[in-house]
Design an enzyme around this catalytic site. Structure first.
Site, PDB file in Angstrom:
ATOM      1  N   LYS A 100      29.789  58.450  48.407  1.00 15.43           N
ATOM      2  CA  LYS A 100      31.068  58.083  49.044  1.00 15.43           C
ATOM      3  C   LYS A 100      31.116  56.578  49.355  1.00 15.43           C
ATOM      4  CE  LYS A 100      30.540  61.249  52.341  1.00 15.43           C
ATOM      5  NZ  LYS A 100      30.870  62.189  53.462  1.00 15.43           N
TER       6      LYS A 100
ATOM      7  N   ASN B  95      49.161  52.142  55.701  1.00 18.02           N
ATOM      8  CA  ASN B  95      50.193  51.907  56.706  1.00 18.02           C
ATOM      9  C   ASN B  95      51.051  50.738  56.228  1.00 18.02           C
ATOM     10  OD1 ASN B  95      49.571  53.865  58.719  1.00 18.02           O
ATOM     11  ND2 ASN B  95      47.689  52.709  59.110  1.00 18.02           N
TER      12      ASN B  95
ATOM     13  N   LYS C 104      53.487  48.105  57.055  1.00 13.11           N
ATOM     14  CA  LYS C 104      53.920  47.465  58.320  1.00 13.11           C
ATOM     15  C   LYS C 104      55.220  46.680  58.150  1.00 13.11           C
ATOM     16  CE  LYS C 104      50.691  47.626  61.111  1.00 13.11           C
ATOM     17  NZ  LYS C 104      50.248  48.727  61.999  1.00 13.11           N
TER      18      LYS C 104
ATOM     19  N   ASP D  68      45.378  50.513  45.094  1.00 12.37           N
ATOM     20  CA  ASP D  68      44.418  51.415  44.434  1.00 12.37           C
ATOM     21  C   ASP D  68      43.581  50.636  43.428  1.00 12.37           C
ATOM     22  OD1 ASP D  68      44.599  54.119  42.057  1.00 12.37           O
ATOM     23  OD2 ASP D  68      43.253  53.903  43.758  1.00 12.37           O
TER      24      ASP D  68
HETATM   25  C1  LIG Z   1      36.817  54.232  36.688  1.00  7.93           C
HETATM   26  C2  LIG Z   1      36.843  54.072  35.173  1.00  7.93           C
HETATM   27  C3  LIG Z   1      36.705  52.666  34.703  1.00  7.93           C
HETATM   28  C4  LIG Z   1      37.671  52.244  33.596  1.00  7.93           C
HETATM   29  C5  LIG Z   1      37.719  50.749  33.303  1.00  7.93           C
HETATM   30  C6  LIG Z   1      38.101  49.908  34.510  1.00  7.93           C
HETATM   31  C7  LIG Z   1      39.503  49.380  34.421  1.00  7.93           C
HETATM   32  C8  LIG Z   1      39.971  48.798  35.757  1.00  7.93           C
HETATM   33  C9  LIG Z   1      40.250  49.903  36.751  1.00  7.93           C
HETATM   34  C10 LIG Z   1      40.183  49.363  38.170  1.00  7.93           C
HETATM   35  C11 LIG Z   1      39.648  50.437  39.075  1.00  7.93           C
HETATM   36  C12 LIG Z   1      40.629  51.550  39.120  1.00  7.93           C
HETATM   37  C13 LIG Z   1      40.134  52.691  39.934  1.00  7.93           C
HETATM   38  C14 LIG Z   1      41.289  53.619  40.059  1.00  7.93           C
HETATM   39  C15 LIG Z   1      40.816  54.943  40.521  1.00  7.93           C
HETATM   40  C16 LIG Z   1      41.900  55.940  40.391  1.00  7.93           C
HETATM   41  O1  LIG Z   1      43.070  55.694  40.542  1.00  7.93           O
HETATM   42  S1  LIG Z   1      41.369  57.514  39.982  1.00  7.93           S
HETATM   43  C17 LIG Z   1      42.856  58.458  39.947  1.00  7.93           C
HETATM   44  C18 LIG Z   1      43.179  59.152  41.246  1.00  7.93           C
HETATM   45  N1  LIG Z   1      42.079  59.993  41.671  1.00  7.93           N
HETATM   46  C19 LIG Z   1      41.842  61.203  41.086  1.00  7.93           C
HETATM   47  O2  LIG Z   1      42.549  61.640  40.181  1.00  7.93           O
HETATM   48  C20 LIG Z   1      40.625  61.944  41.575  1.00  7.93           C
HETATM   49  C21 LIG Z   1      40.883  63.451  41.689  1.00  7.93           C
HETATM   50  N2  LIG Z   1      39.772  64.039  42.449  1.00  7.93           N
HETATM   51  C22 LIG Z   1      38.604  64.337  41.796  1.00  7.93           C
HETATM   52  O3  LIG Z   1      38.479  64.255  40.590  1.00  7.93           O
HETATM   53  C23 LIG Z   1      37.476  64.825  42.689  1.00  7.93           C
HETATM   54  O4  LIG Z   1      37.968  65.299  43.916  1.00  7.93           O
HETATM   55  C24 LIG Z   1      36.486  63.658  42.959  1.00  7.93           C
HETATM   56  C25 LIG Z   1      37.196  62.495  43.690  1.00  7.93           C
HETATM   57  C26 LIG Z   1      35.907  63.152  41.620  1.00  7.93           C
HETATM   58  C27 LIG Z   1      35.369  64.157  43.847  1.00  7.93           C
HETATM   59  O5  LIG Z   1      34.863  65.310  43.244  1.00  7.93           O
HETATM   60  P1  LIG Z   1      33.272  65.576  43.171  1.00  7.93           P
HETATM   61  O6  LIG Z   1      32.598  64.524  42.381  1.00  7.93           O
HETATM   62  O7  LIG Z   1      33.114  66.990  42.768  1.00  7.93           O
HETATM   63  O8  LIG Z   1      32.786  65.341  44.655  1.00  7.93           O
HETATM   64  P2  LIG Z   1      32.861  66.392  45.860  1.00  7.93           P
HETATM   65  O9  LIG Z   1      31.579  67.169  45.839  1.00  7.93           O
HETATM   66  O10 LIG Z   1      34.141  67.138  45.870  1.00  7.93           O
HETATM   67  O11 LIG Z   1      32.874  65.397  47.131  1.00  7.93           O
HETATM   68  C28 LIG Z   1      31.764  64.520  47.335  1.00  7.93           C
HETATM   69  C29 LIG Z   1      31.842  64.128  48.798  1.00  7.93           C
HETATM   70  O12 LIG Z   1      33.070  63.431  49.061  1.00  7.93           O
HETATM   71  C30 LIG Z   1      33.815  64.135  50.052  1.00  7.93           C
HETATM   72  N3  LIG Z   1      35.225  64.080  49.688  1.00  7.93           N
HETATM   73  C31 LIG Z   1      35.769  64.316  48.470  1.00  7.93           C
HETATM   74  N4  LIG Z   1      37.102  64.131  48.503  1.00  7.93           N
HETATM   75  C32 LIG Z   1      37.400  63.775  49.788  1.00  7.93           C
HETATM   76  C33 LIG Z   1      38.594  63.433  50.461  1.00  7.93           C
HETATM   77  N5  LIG Z   1      39.775  63.444  49.836  1.00  7.93           N
HETATM   78  N6  LIG Z   1      38.533  63.111  51.773  1.00  7.93           N
HETATM   79  C34 LIG Z   1      37.359  63.100  52.417  1.00  7.93           C
HETATM   80  N7  LIG Z   1      36.161  63.391  51.844  1.00  7.93           N
HETATM   81  C35 LIG Z   1      36.202  63.733  50.548  1.00  7.93           C
HETATM   82  C36 LIG Z   1      33.301  65.574  50.005  1.00  7.93           C
HETATM   83  O13 LIG Z   1      33.531  66.182  51.261  1.00  7.93           O
HETATM   84  C37 LIG Z   1      31.837  65.338  49.759  1.00  7.93           C
HETATM   85  O14 LIG Z   1      31.267  64.847  50.958  1.00  7.93           O
HETATM   86  P3  LIG Z   1      29.777  65.349  51.409  1.00  7.93           P
HETATM   87  O15 LIG Z   1      29.900  66.844  51.525  1.00  7.93           O
HETATM   88  O16 LIG Z   1      28.871  64.953  50.279  1.00  7.93           O
HETATM   89  O17 LIG Z   1      29.529  64.640  52.695  1.00  7.93           O
END
Ligand SMILES: CCCCCCCCCCCCCCCC(=O)SCCNC(=O)CCNC(=O)[C@H](O)C(C)(C)COP(=O)(O)OP(=O)(O)OC[C@H]1O[C@@H](n2cnc3c(N)ncnc32)[C@H](O)[C@@H]1OP(=O)(O)O
Length: 206
Positions: A173, A149, A151, A127
């Site tokens: 995306k 996956n 393996k 991730d």
């Molecule tokens: C970042 C900060 C920096 C900080 C300093 C850096 C430090 C170093 C860090 C290193 C980098 C770490 C990066 C870790 C990243 C995490 O670990 S984040 C933690 C785990 N993830 C979460 O907690 C996210 C929870 N989910 C959410 O908040 C919301 O579902 C999301 C992901 C923000 C999307 O929500 P939204 O912006 O309202 O977007 P939404 O309209 O629902 O979907 C947009 C499009 O994506 C599609 N879509 C959404 N979800 C899905 C899905 N699961 N499957 C398929 N399609 C999907 C929708 O169908 C839509 O497609 P279109 O209709 O436009 O074709």
């Protein structure tokens, strides 16, 4: 508190420390050589990101109700273990190829099945690596989907290489894939596809 958090943000954890294996050091030196012509760049890594990125994330995307004492003093999970016990890693990015290579050594506190890495620990480093791949391409992103996956089991304390690649961008995306190999390249430990969504400032995280 301020002093200690300042101290926390100063140490770059993606540099060698005594807990690193010979393999990890050798690979690190190889990639540092690749950085000489600037085709590759080592990514620094701190316990607490004090970068502009985090500020952007907190002010533009986080609903103020989420801002509390804990948020202010949060630490990056992968940098919250003593040296050698958790995630030892260094990431290198190649902007032209939209790739990140992460050299990773999982410590004894990441054990799942005795002698092997916990699947959740493997998912974490995947991730972080795929997330960074999307982040470098798209800015503030969050993980929407991660398909892994597994393996072969990854031996505890072994050194492995993650190869992460940005495959496709469609609007907000970002599609990323990542595999994990042994140092000699002969063993494929895991294959992953992930979807990261660039946050929309008008849609504050609820
Ligand atoms: C970042 C900060 C920096 C900080 C300093 C850096 C430090 C170093 C860090 C290193 C980098 C770490 C990066 C870790 C990243 C995490 O670990 S984040 C933690 C785990 N993830 C979460 O907690 C996210 C929870 N989910 C959410 O908040 C919301 O579902 C999301 C992901 C923000 C999307 O929500 P939204 O912006 O309202 O977007 P939404 O309209 O629902 O979907 C947009 C499009 O994506 C599609 N879509 C959404 N979800 C899905 C899905 N699961 N499957 C398929 N399609 C999907 C929708 O169908 C839509 O497609 P279109 O209709 O436009 O074709």
């Amino acid at each position: 508190r301020l002093f200690s958090s300042e101290k926390l943000t100063q140490r770059d954890h993606s540099l060698p420390n005594p807990s690193w294996s010979k393999d990890l050091r050798l690979l690190f030196d190889q990639f540092m050589k690749k950085c000489e012509d600037s085709s590759w760049k080592r990514l620094p890594s701190y316990k607490c990101e004090s970068s502009q990125r985090v500020q952007d994330f907190k002010t533009h995307f986080l609903d103020p109700k989420f801002m509390n004492e804990q948020t202010v003093h949060g630490q990056l999970f992968t940098r919250s273990f003593e040296d050698g016990l958790g995630f030892e890693y260094a990431m290198f990015c190649n902007d032209a190829e939209k790739r990140i290579v992460c050299l990773f050594q999982g410590g004894p506190y990441l054990q799942g099945v005795p002698g092997f890495l916990h699947g959740g620990a493997i998912a974490t480093i995947i991730d972080a690596t795929t997330g960074m791949t999307a982040l470098l391409a798209g800015g503030i992103v969050m993980t929407a989907n991660l398909n892994i996956n597994f393996k072969r089991p990854i031996p505890l304390c072994s050194t492995v290489v993650l190869n992460s690649q940005l495959d496709k961008v469609e609007g907000r995306k970002f599609f990323v894939s990542c595999n994990i190999h042994s140092v000699d390249g002969k063993t494929l430990y895991s294959e992953t596809t992930g979807l990261f969504i660039k946050l929309d400032p008008d849609k504050r995280l609820k």
